[in-house]
Scaffold this motif. Structure first.
Motif, PDB file in Angstrom:
ATOM      1  N   THR A   1       0.828  -1.188   0.000  1.00  0.00           N
ATOM      2  CA  THR A   1       0.000   0.000   0.000  1.00  0.00           C
ATOM      3  C   THR A   1       0.876   1.257   0.000  1.00  0.00           C
ATOM      4  OG1 THR A   1      -1.666  -1.191   1.261  1.00  0.00           O
ATOM      5  CG2 THR A   1      -1.827   1.196   1.274  1.00  0.00           C
ATOM      6  N   VAL A   2       0.399   2.298  -0.662  1.00  0.00           N
ATOM      7  CA  VAL A   2       1.091   3.583  -0.647  1.00  0.00           C
ATOM      8  C   VAL A   2       0.443   4.457   0.426  1.00  0.00           C
ATOM      9  CG1 VAL A   2       1.642   5.678  -1.950  1.00  0.00           C
ATOM     10  CG2 VAL A   2       1.709   3.448  -3.082  1.00  0.00           C
ATOM     11  N   ARG A   3       1.271   5.021   1.290  1.00  0.00           N
ATOM     12  CA  ARG A   3       0.807   5.923   2.340  1.00  0.00           C
ATOM     13  C   ARG A   3       1.540   7.250   2.225  1.00  0.00           C
ATOM     14  NH1 ARG A   3      -3.645   3.641   3.172  1.00  0.00           N
ATOM     15  NH2 ARG A   3      -3.658   1.716   4.358  1.00  0.00           N
ATOM     16  N   ALA A   4       0.928   8.299   2.751  1.00  0.00           N
ATOM     17  CA  ALA A   4       1.529   9.622   2.800  1.00  0.00           C
ATOM     18  C   ALA A   4       1.785   9.970   4.260  1.00  0.00           C
ATOM     19  CB  ALA A   4       0.620  10.655   2.162  1.00  0.00           C
ATOM     20  N   VAL A   5       2.965  10.507   4.524  1.00  0.00           N
ATOM     21  CA  VAL A   5       3.347  10.918   5.870  1.00  0.00           C
ATOM     22  C   VAL A   5       3.701  12.397   5.820  1.00  0.00           C
ATOM     23  CG1 VAL A   5       4.927  10.545   7.800  1.00  0.00           C
ATOM     24  CG2 VAL A   5       4.290   8.614   6.327  1.00  0.00           C
ATOM     25  N   ARG A   6       3.093  13.173   6.728  1.00  0.00           N
ATOM     26  CA  ARG A   6       3.322  14.619   6.766  1.00  0.00           C
ATOM     27  C   ARG A   6       4.204  14.990   7.938  1.00  0.00           C
ATOM     28  NH1 ARG A   6       1.065  19.326   4.382  1.00  0.00           N
ATOM     29  NH2 ARG A   6       1.217  19.974   6.506  1.00  0.00           N
ATOM     30  N   GLY A   7       4.919  16.100   7.759  1.00  0.00           N
ATOM     31  CA  GLY A   7       5.708  16.630   8.848  1.00  0.00           C
ATOM     32  C   GLY A   7       6.017  18.093   8.610  1.00  0.00           C
ATOM     33  N   ALA A   8       6.365  18.794   9.670  1.00  0.00           N
ATOM     34  CA  ALA A   8       6.739  20.208   9.559  1.00  0.00           C
ATOM     35  C   ALA A   8       7.651  20.567  10.716  1.00  0.00           C
ATOM     36  CB  ALA A   8       5.505  21.105   9.555  1.00  0.00           C
ATOM     37  N   ILE A   9       8.486  21.568  10.464  1.00  0.00           N
ATOM     38  CA  ILE A   9       9.374  22.088  11.492  1.00  0.00           C
ATOM     39  C   ILE A   9       9.527  23.588  11.271  1.00  0.00           C
ATOM     40  CG2 ILE A   9      11.500  21.633  10.186  1.00  0.00           C
ATOM     41  CD1 ILE A   9      12.736  20.789  12.976  1.00  0.00           C
ATOM     42  N   GLN A  10       9.600  24.325  12.376  1.00  0.00           N
ATOM     43  CA  GLN A  10       9.822  25.766  12.285  1.00  0.00           C
ATOM     44  C   GLN A  10      11.275  26.043  12.632  1.00  0.00           C
ATOM     45  OE1 GLN A  10       7.905  28.401  15.155  1.00  0.00           O
ATOM     46  NE2 GLN A  10       7.610  29.920  13.548  1.00  0.00           N
ATOM     47  N   LEU A  11      11.943  26.812  11.782  1.00  0.00           N
ATOM     48  CA  LEU A  11      13.328  27.205  12.002  1.00  0.00           C
ATOM     49  C   LEU A  11      13.372  28.496  12.817  1.00  0.00           C
ATOM     50  CD1 LEU A  11      13.382  25.296   9.481  1.00  0.00           C
ATOM     51  CD2 LEU A  11      15.351  26.590   8.718  1.00  0.00           C
ATOM     52  N   ASP A  12      14.446  28.678  13.563  1.00  0.00           N
ATOM     53  CA  ASP A  12      14.641  29.925  14.304  1.00  0.00           C
ATOM     54  C   ASP A  12      15.093  31.039  13.384  1.00  0.00           C
ATOM     55  OD1 ASP A  12      13.930  28.873  16.804  1.00  0.00           O
ATOM     56  OD2 ASP A  12      15.969  28.155  17.152  1.00  0.00           O
ATOM     57  N   GLN A  13      15.884  30.672  12.352  1.00  0.00           N
ATOM     58  CA  GLN A  13      16.402  31.665  11.408  1.00  0.00           C
ATOM     59  C   GLN A  13      16.652  31.009  10.061  1.00  0.00           C
ATOM     60  OE1 GLN A  13      20.119  33.123  12.884  1.00  0.00           O
ATOM     61  NE2 GLN A  13      20.885  31.098  13.375  1.00  0.00           N
ATOM     62  N   ASP A  14      16.730  31.821   9.029  1.00  0.00           N
ATOM     63  CA  ASP A  14      17.018  31.328   7.685  1.00  0.00           C
ATOM     64  C   ASP A  14      18.534  31.281   7.498  1.00  0.00           C
ATOM     65  OD1 ASP A  14      16.810  30.515   5.039  1.00  0.00           O
ATOM     66  OD2 ASP A  14      16.691  32.568   4.296  1.00  0.00           O
ATOM     67  N   GLU A  15      19.113  30.167   7.884  1.00  0.00           N
ATOM     68  CA  GLU A  15      20.549  29.960   7.798  1.00  0.00           C
ATOM     69  C   GLU A  15      20.775  28.549   7.255  1.00  0.00           C
ATOM     70  OE1 GLU A  15      22.732  27.975  10.048  1.00  0.00           O
ATOM     71  OE2 GLU A  15      24.361  28.635   8.753  1.00  0.00           O
ATOM     72  N   ARG A  16      21.694  28.402   6.323  1.00  0.00           N
ATOM     73  CA  ARG A  16      21.925  27.124   5.645  1.00  0.00           C
ATOM     74  C   ARG A  16      22.097  25.951   6.623  1.00  0.00           C
ATOM     75  NH1 ARG A  16      23.820  25.244   0.585  1.00  0.00           N
ATOM     76  NH2 ARG A  16      24.925  23.268   0.803  1.00  0.00           N
ATOM     77  N   GLY A  17      22.970  26.117   7.601  1.00  0.00           N
ATOM     78  CA  GLY A  17      23.223  25.034   8.552  1.00  0.00           C
ATOM     79  C   GLY A  17      21.987  24.649   9.341  1.00  0.00           C
ATOM     80  N   GLU A  18      21.244  25.646   9.788  1.00  0.00           N
ATOM     81  CA  GLU A  18      20.018  25.349  10.543  1.00  0.00           C
ATOM     82  C   GLU A  18      18.986  24.661   9.656  1.00  0.00           C
ATOM     83  OE1 GLU A  18      16.476  27.265  13.250  1.00  0.00           O
ATOM     84  OE2 GLU A  18      18.231  28.500  12.841  1.00  0.00           O
ATOM     85  N   MET A  19      18.857  25.116   8.418  1.00  0.00           N
ATOM     86  CA  MET A  19      17.914  24.483   7.489  1.00  0.00           C
ATOM     87  C   MET A  19      18.264  23.004   7.317  1.00  0.00           C
ATOM     88  SD  MET A  19      15.395  24.550   5.168  1.00  0.00           S
ATOM     89  CE  MET A  19      15.135  26.141   4.419  1.00  0.00           C
ATOM     90  N   LEU A  20      19.515  22.720   7.004  1.00  0.00           N
ATOM     91  CA  LEU A  20      19.917  21.332   6.747  1.00  0.00           C
ATOM     92  C   LEU A  20      19.761  20.468   7.991  1.00  0.00           C
ATOM     93  CD1 LEU A  20      23.034  21.948   4.481  1.00  0.00           C
ATOM     94  CD2 LEU A  20      20.703  21.347   3.770  1.00  0.00           C
ATOM     95  N   ASP A  21      20.199  20.954   9.144  1.00  0.00           N
ATOM     96  CA  ASP A  21      20.069  20.182  10.385  1.00  0.00           C
ATOM     97  C   ASP A  21      18.609  19.949  10.746  1.00  0.00           C
ATOM     98  OD1 ASP A  21      22.838  20.119  10.581  1.00  0.00           O
ATOM     99  OD2 ASP A  21      22.939  21.672  12.131  1.00  0.00           O
TER     100      ASP A  21
END
Length: 130
Positions: A2-22
């Motif tokens: 079966t195909v399922r969809a999984v959702r997720g979200a995260i809020q970053l403190d700032q728009d910075e490359r390292g924080e985005m990737l981590d």
């Protein structure tokens, strides 16, 4: 399978490359772990980011985790007045035997506010709402 969809979200403190990737790596791993999924189960992944995030494509984090044979797509989230800022959302399509009612969606940090309905259903976890 079966195909399922999984959702997720995260809020970053700032728009910075390292924080985005981590942050995206943390969210992605939590989503897979919460649903017993491995990379071989994945069909495709869609990432969205709010307009205030532009330091790096969120999909770069998945590639850095070794996801090289799964189609990935990034898009910009709708700009809605009053919406939560600095949020990355992920939608994973996967082969999975779990019924829909057992799929765990993961909302970390400030993004837990996006799904207060799940928190009320007793699905709050240490890392956020699932």
């Amino acid at each position: 399978m079966t195909v399922r969809a999984v959702r997720g979200a995260i809020q970053l403190d700032q728009d910075e490359r390292g924080e985005m990737l981590d942050s995206v790596k943390t969210l992605f791993k939590e989503m897979l772990d919460a649903n017993g999924l491995g990379q071989d189960d994945l069909i495709s992944v869609i990432f969205t980011a709010t307009q205030d995030l532009h330091s790096v494509f969120p999909a770069v984090a998945a590639r850095e985790l070794g996801l090289t044979d799964v189609p990935l797509m990034c898009a910009q989230e709708l700009s809605i007045e009053g919406a939560l800022p600095r949020v990355v959302r992920i939608l994973v399509h996967a082969e999975c035997e779990r019924p829909k009612c057992e799929i765990r969606h993961v909302y970390l940090g400030g993004a837990a506010a996006l799904r207060t309905d799940l928190a009320g259903a007793g699905l709050a976890g240490a890392g956020g709402v699932r």
